[in-house]
Motif scaffolding. Sequence first.
Motif: not given
Length: 432
Positions: A232-239
Amino acid sequence: MKPYAEMTRDELSELRTELRAQYKKMQSKDLNLNMARGKPGADQLDLSMGMMDVLNSDSDLRCEDGADCRNYGVLDGIPEALELMSDMMEVPKDHLIIYGNSSLNIMYDQVSRSYSHGVMGSTPWCKLDKVKFLCVVPGYDRHFRITEYFGIENVPVPMLETGPDMDMVEKLVSEDESIKGIWCVPKYSNPTGNSYSDETVRRFARLEPAANDFRIYWDNAYTVHHLYDIDQDSVIEILAECKRAGNPDLVYKFASTSKITFPGSGIAALAASLNNLEEIRAQLSTQTIGHDKVNQLRHVRFFGDIHGLVEHMRKHADILRPKFEAVEDILEEELGGLGIARWTCPKGGYFISFDTMEGCAKEVVRKCAKAGVVMTPAGATFPAGKDPHDSNIRIAPSFPPVDDLKTAARLLALCTKLTAVEKLLEETREDA
């Protein structure tokens, strides 16, 4: 078969005759298939039918803080729904507002509010000579249509494997005060399926825009839409990253359950800084006394918590994964090594991005339609529907049954071959 570009004119002419015969045979099947939009299939919708039973006329319709969900009020959303969406969107509950059924509606509202009233005290966009938005391409056509509707100039930015071309984003945003925002789908992006790298997210959070009312429109539509359990891809939380970078007000983050439960009957949410939310609440309190709390309660009673939602998404993945893999396998079987097309193999989301030879996409889509398969219009993934290379086609595998999908994928491959051969023959004729 060797790459088409290496074939002689005679070989191409012979191949064209063969492909035309195959195409005529496909036309005789009277197909009527649609791969135009990323709608869930009926079997996916069936997964949520239990939601129809969790509430009835005997149900206690009070939420956990005692508020009656049948009545007015609770502008931010009921506590248990805030907790569910908070977990799904990876943000604190106090940075969240739950709206109605559509995140696209929230995005429209944000642009409209900025246009008519400005952003946190800035000049309303309607009073400015020029307003621009950055659009990651290929991208989501409905995003582009919102800004087009308000007369905002959409500026294309290329999508790379790691996300938008950040060198270009940083340069444009820092130099041009008329640029007020950027459309982003950070995870399993529409249509490429690419997810933003850690470096890309960190560079977004550290942007230094010339406009103090610049905002990142972070549409995390596919945040839990994985196709695989492990890969699965994981993306850093932007807020959190924006806050860490000293830019807490830089982003609006959107999500919904539209492709988790029932499209058009889900719940949608906006996450932002406390400063942004203070302004948004002031406007929202004029617009509504509260959204559909019964539907929020229905979702919470159905899922229970984030763990129930994750298990639910595994069922979606079990339905979608064979469809994506069927398309990818057929494209590789039919087009692999020919040098006339390339495509993405995403780990999640709803789309596959397919690129023909330059100048061929519209003709491929036209041929598919003549043989009974409707595709998303070529160019739809670019602002105003204008793909400068006429090469990108968005494939939406979710709606058709697998057998129909395989037929459609083979027709797409056939039309791609035939169009490529015709183009190469035309080019060799011109060269002669």
